[in-house]
Scaffold this motif. Structure first.
Motif, PDB file in Angstrom:
ATOM      1  N   ARG A 177     -61.106  26.179  12.786  1.00  0.00           N
ATOM      2  CA  ARG A 177     -61.356  27.095  13.920  1.00  0.00           C
ATOM      3  C   ARG A 177     -61.071  26.397  15.247  1.00  0.00           C
ATOM      4  NH1 ARG A 177     -66.289  27.616  13.131  1.00  0.00           N
ATOM      5  NH2 ARG A 177     -66.214  28.888  11.249  1.00  0.00           N
ATOM      6  N   GLU A 178     -61.584  25.151  15.393  1.00  0.00           N
ATOM      7  CA  GLU A 178     -61.357  24.388  16.640  1.00  0.00           C
ATOM      8  C   GLU A 178     -59.878  24.089  16.853  1.00  0.00           C
ATOM      9  OE1 GLU A 178     -65.559  22.055  15.970  1.00  0.00           O
ATOM     10  OE2 GLU A 178     -63.711  20.854  16.082  1.00  0.00           O
ATOM     11  N   THR A 179     -59.201  23.752  15.747  1.00  0.00           N
ATOM     12  CA  THR A 179     -57.770  23.424  15.843  1.00  0.00           C
ATOM     13  C   THR A 179     -56.971  24.645  16.294  1.00  0.00           C
ATOM     14  OG1 THR A 179     -58.015  21.733  14.143  1.00  0.00           O
ATOM     15  CG2 THR A 179     -55.774  22.534  14.566  1.00  0.00           C
ATOM     16  N   ALA A 180     -57.260  25.807  15.689  1.00  0.00           N
ATOM     17  CA  ALA A 180     -56.580  27.039  16.102  1.00  0.00           C
ATOM     18  C   ALA A 180     -56.848  27.308  17.582  1.00  0.00           C
ATOM     19  CB  ALA A 180     -57.055  28.211  15.245  1.00  0.00           C
ATOM     20  N   ASP A 181     -58.098  27.097  17.987  1.00  0.00           N
ATOM     21  CA  ASP A 181     -58.507  27.325  19.367  1.00  0.00           C
ATOM     22  C   ASP A 181     -57.735  26.410  20.327  1.00  0.00           C
ATOM     23  OD1 ASP A 181     -60.279  28.911  20.937  1.00  0.00           O
ATOM     24  OD2 ASP A 181     -61.300  27.021  21.469  1.00  0.00           O
ATOM     25  N   ARG A 182     -57.638  25.129  19.980  1.00  0.00           N
ATOM     26  CA  ARG A 182     -56.923  24.166  20.827  1.00  0.00           C
ATOM     27  C   ARG A 182     -55.435  24.481  20.895  1.00  0.00           C
ATOM     28  NH1 ARG A 182     -58.621  18.280  18.815  1.00  0.00           N
ATOM     29  NH2 ARG A 182     -57.564  17.557  20.713  1.00  0.00           N
ATOM     30  N   LEU A 183     -54.910  25.142  19.852  1.00  0.00           N
ATOM     31  CA  LEU A 183     -53.495  25.526  19.850  1.00  0.00           C
ATOM     32  C   LEU A 183     -53.291  26.915  20.445  1.00  0.00           C
ATOM     33  CD1 LEU A 183     -52.547  24.265  16.253  1.00  0.00           C
ATOM     34  CD2 LEU A 183     -51.859  23.210  18.416  1.00  0.00           C
ATOM     35  N   ALA A 184     -54.390  27.490  21.000  1.00  0.00           N
ATOM     36  CA  ALA A 184     -54.348  28.832  21.599  1.00  0.00           C
ATOM     37  C   ALA A 184     -53.881  29.892  20.608  1.00  0.00           C
ATOM     38  CB  ALA A 184     -53.479  28.845  22.861  1.00  0.00           C
ATOM     39  N   LEU A 185     -54.316  29.738  19.336  1.00  0.00           N
ATOM     40  CA  LEU A 185     -54.018  30.733  18.307  1.00  0.00           C
ATOM     41  C   LEU A 185     -55.309  31.471  17.962  1.00  0.00           C
ATOM     42  CD1 LEU A 185     -51.777  28.451  16.073  1.00  0.00           C
ATOM     43  CD2 LEU A 185     -50.991  30.427  17.399  1.00  0.00           C
ATOM     44  N   GLN A 186     -55.244  32.792  17.995  1.00  0.00           N
ATOM     45  CA  GLN A 186     -56.435  33.590  17.701  1.00  0.00           C
ATOM     46  C   GLN A 186     -56.831  33.437  16.240  1.00  0.00           C
ATOM     47  OE1 GLN A 186     -55.755  37.676  18.988  1.00  0.00           O
ATOM     48  NE2 GLN A 186     -57.990  37.885  19.066  1.00  0.00           N
ATOM     49  N   ALA A 187     -58.127  33.280  15.977  1.00  0.00           N
ATOM     50  CA  ALA A 187     -58.605  33.107  14.605  1.00  0.00           C
ATOM     51  C   ALA A 187     -59.905  33.860  14.403  1.00  0.00           C
ATOM     52  CB  ALA A 187     -58.811  31.622  14.312  1.00  0.00           C
ATOM     53  N   ILE A 188     -60.104  34.371  13.190  1.00  0.00           N
ATOM     54  CA  ILE A 188     -61.402  34.950  12.817  1.00  0.00           C
ATOM     55  C   ILE A 188     -61.812  34.431  11.446  1.00  0.00           C
ATOM     56  CG2 ILE A 188     -61.334  37.105  14.155  1.00  0.00           C
ATOM     57  CD1 ILE A 188     -60.378  38.457  11.470  1.00  0.00           C
ATOM     58  N   ASP A 189     -63.126  34.471  11.200  1.00  0.00           N
ATOM     59  CA  ASP A 189     -63.648  34.109   9.877  1.00  0.00           C
ATOM     60  C   ASP A 189     -63.558  35.328   8.973  1.00  0.00           C
ATOM     61  OD1 ASP A 189     -64.350  31.964  11.443  1.00  0.00           O
ATOM     62  OD2 ASP A 189     -66.314  31.702  10.516  1.00  0.00           O
ATOM     63  N   LEU A 190     -63.200  35.102   7.718  1.00  0.00           N
ATOM     64  CA  LEU A 190     -63.228  36.199   6.742  1.00  0.00           C
ATOM     65  C   LEU A 190     -63.334  35.626   5.336  1.00  0.00           C
ATOM     66  CD1 LEU A 190     -59.681  37.904   6.428  1.00  0.00           C
ATOM     67  CD2 LEU A 190     -60.075  35.540   6.999  1.00  0.00           C
ATOM     68  N   PRO A 191     -63.949  36.379   4.409  1.00  0.00           N
ATOM     69  CA  PRO A 191     -64.039  35.893   3.031  1.00  0.00           C
ATOM     70  C   PRO A 191     -62.764  36.205   2.267  1.00  0.00           C
ATOM     71  CG  PRO A 191     -65.191  37.982   3.217  1.00  0.00           C
ATOM     72  CD  PRO A 191     -64.624  37.675   4.583  1.00  0.00           C
ATOM     73  N   SER A 192     -62.521  35.474   1.187  1.00  0.00           N
ATOM     74  CA  SER A 192     -61.383  35.782   0.321  1.00  0.00           C
ATOM     75  C   SER A 192     -61.843  36.706  -0.792  1.00  0.00           C
ATOM     76  CB  SER A 192     -60.805  34.511  -0.292  1.00  0.00           C
ATOM     77  OG  SER A 192     -59.808  34.868  -1.234  1.00  0.00           O
ATOM     78  N   ALA A 193     -61.150  37.831  -0.927  1.00  0.00           N
ATOM     79  CA  ALA A 193     -61.486  38.775  -1.988  1.00  0.00           C
ATOM     80  C   ALA A 193     -60.823  38.382  -3.300  1.00  0.00           C
ATOM     81  CB  ALA A 193     -61.052  40.185  -1.579  1.00  0.00           C
ATOM     82  N   ALA A 194     -59.756  37.594  -3.225  1.00  0.00           N
ATOM     83  CA  ALA A 194     -59.034  37.150  -4.425  1.00  0.00           C
ATOM     84  C   ALA A 194     -59.434  35.730  -4.769  1.00  0.00           C
ATOM     85  CB  ALA A 194     -57.524  37.229  -4.178  1.00  0.00           C
ATOM     86  N   GLY A 195     -59.249  35.349  -6.014  1.00  0.00           N
ATOM     87  CA  GLY A 195     -59.510  33.977  -6.437  1.00  0.00           C
ATOM     88  C   GLY A 195     -58.334  33.085  -6.086  1.00  0.00           C
TER      89      GLY A 195
END
Ligand SMILES: [Zn+2]
Length: 416
Positions: free
Chosen positions: A345-363
């Motif tokens: 999350r921090e890395t995406a933020d420092r690269l100015a890339l939007q990120a959100i948390d989400l669960p994986s529905a697939a294995g």
């Protein structure tokens, strides 16, 4: 030591995209997808292509006895546990170009830019393509990562046969014969971390037009084989009162389960995908019916509650037949290491890339690696969430964004 962002700014969009197109020629289908099932000739050819790309980078290839393919990028201290990153290159029979492949090619691109910048991390990095993630030819899937993580013994995996009776073990031996130049290392090793980039295979990121998903974990899954036992009888002469019709009981169970295994948020996933009827004859009252259940939910307590409900319904609705509920898979929900999720999350933020948390529905293979070392996943959007489909489609800009995050995260992990 390279400064933060130096790898990200060198990620080569054309190279990354062209490699997806090139790998998709191995097992290419007429409708623009791929059929590249585990340990097939097409998959061997794709492995050969990876070797061709890895060689000028000086990456050292190895196989393990489970057919997992590794490429080692050296670190300053070769005794330290490596950082693992990768995914899989096998596909469904009518699969897309990106499922799994993106995780392997993003890791390779990360190694490309590390080499270009002269980065020598403290720890080695191992790029991995896990054997048979999909489980379409040899079922169930995730065989390579299961063997690596000692979740399932190698002998059990080698004994699995495909629809033509070919044993996975024989195909593994063929792999080692086809690639005699690749040393076979011992199965399993300590790793500092595992990071897997993968397309989301769901609609969330694409709908929100957000390039990076920080995967919180993988939802739990239970699968069952339900068998209902009745008695064969003549369809013309046997009165209703004397029948023990296994199909009638099974149909009642399936209908009730569909109505009861529901939730207000539409999170639970309940599927009956296969039914077998015996003797399956038009004029014989069915004596035996078996059906499959695939049940998933991201919360353990909810999943267990639905499982109890399933057993109760099958028991209550069996009469005048009897029913047997056999559980085949019991994979609890898992949560990925919070320090890795924070780093992504921090890395995406420092690269100015939007990120959100989400669960994986697939294995994913990451489920098994999570038992070995701190593990995390980076999702990138795929069009309308379509996957396991020849129409699977992604944007190059999203692949580049995910690869930037993967490269910077891997370099940080390897410098610790
Ligand atoms: Zn996959």
């Amino acid at each position: 030591v390279t400064h933060f962002g130096a790898l990200a700014e060198r990620i080569n969009s054309t190279r990354l995209w062209d490699r997806h197109e090139q790998l998709a020629t191995f097992g290419a289908t007429s409708r623009g997808g791929v059929n590249r099932q585990a340990l097939s000739n097409e998959e061997f050819a794709a492995r050969r292509q990876l070797l061709t790309w890895a060689e000028p980078l000086g990456l050292t290839p190895t196989h393990d006895p489970a057919g997992n393919l590794f490429f080692r990028y050296p670190g300053r201290n070769s005794d330290l546990a490596p950082v693992l990153c990768g995914s899989h290159i096998d596909s469904q029979p009518t699969g897309g170009k990106y499922d799994g492949v993106s995780g392997v090619l993003a890791a390779l691109e990360a190694a490309e830019v590390m080499r270009e910048t002269g980065l020598v991390p403290e720890r080695p990095i191992e790029i991995v393509a896990w054997m048979n993630e999909e489980g379409s030819r040899f079922a169930p899937g995730m065989m390579g990562s299961e063997a690596f993580a000692r979740v399932r013994p190698l002998d059990a995996i080698r004994a699995v046969r495909d629809a033509n009776g070919v044993m996975a073990g024989d195909e593994l031996d063929r792999l080692f014969t086809v690639f005699p130049e690749i040393p076979v290392r011992p199965l399993g090793f300590a790793a500092a971390a595992f990071v897997e980039l993968h397309i989301e295979q769901g609609p969330v990121l694409d709908a929100a037009r957000i390039p990076i998903g920080v995967v919180s974990g993988i939802q739990g899954k239970k699968t069952y084989k339900i068998s209902v036992f009745g008695e064969e009888a003549h369809a013309g002469t046997t009165p209703r009162s004397a029948r023990r019709d296994a199909l009638r009981a099974a149909a009642a169970m399936i209908d009730t389960l569909h109505r009861e295994i529901v939730d207000a948020d539409d999170v639970v996933r309940f599927t009956v995908g296969r039914v077998n009827v015996e003797p399956n004859a038009p004029s014989v009252v069915p004596a035996k019916v078996s059906f499959s259940v695939d049940l998933r939910h991201p919360e353990g307590e909810m999943l267990d509650g639905f499982a109890l409900q399933l057993e109760r319904v099958c028991t209550e609705l069996a009469a005048p037949c009897t029913a047997d509920v056999e559980r085949l898979v019991d994979a609890p929900p898992l949560t990925f290491a919070s320090e890795l999720r924070d780093l992504i999350r921090e890395t995406a933020d420092r690269l100015a890339l939007q990120a959100i948390d989400l669960p994986s529905a697939a294995g994913h293979d990451a489920r098994n690696l999570n038992t070995v070392c701190p593990t995390a996943m980076i999702f990138v959007p795929c069009k309308d969430g379509i996957s396991h489909n020849e129409a699977e489609s992604v944007l190059a800009t999203d692949l580049v964004a995910g690869t930037k995050v993967l490269a910077e995260v891997t370099a940080q992990l390897a410098s610790r």
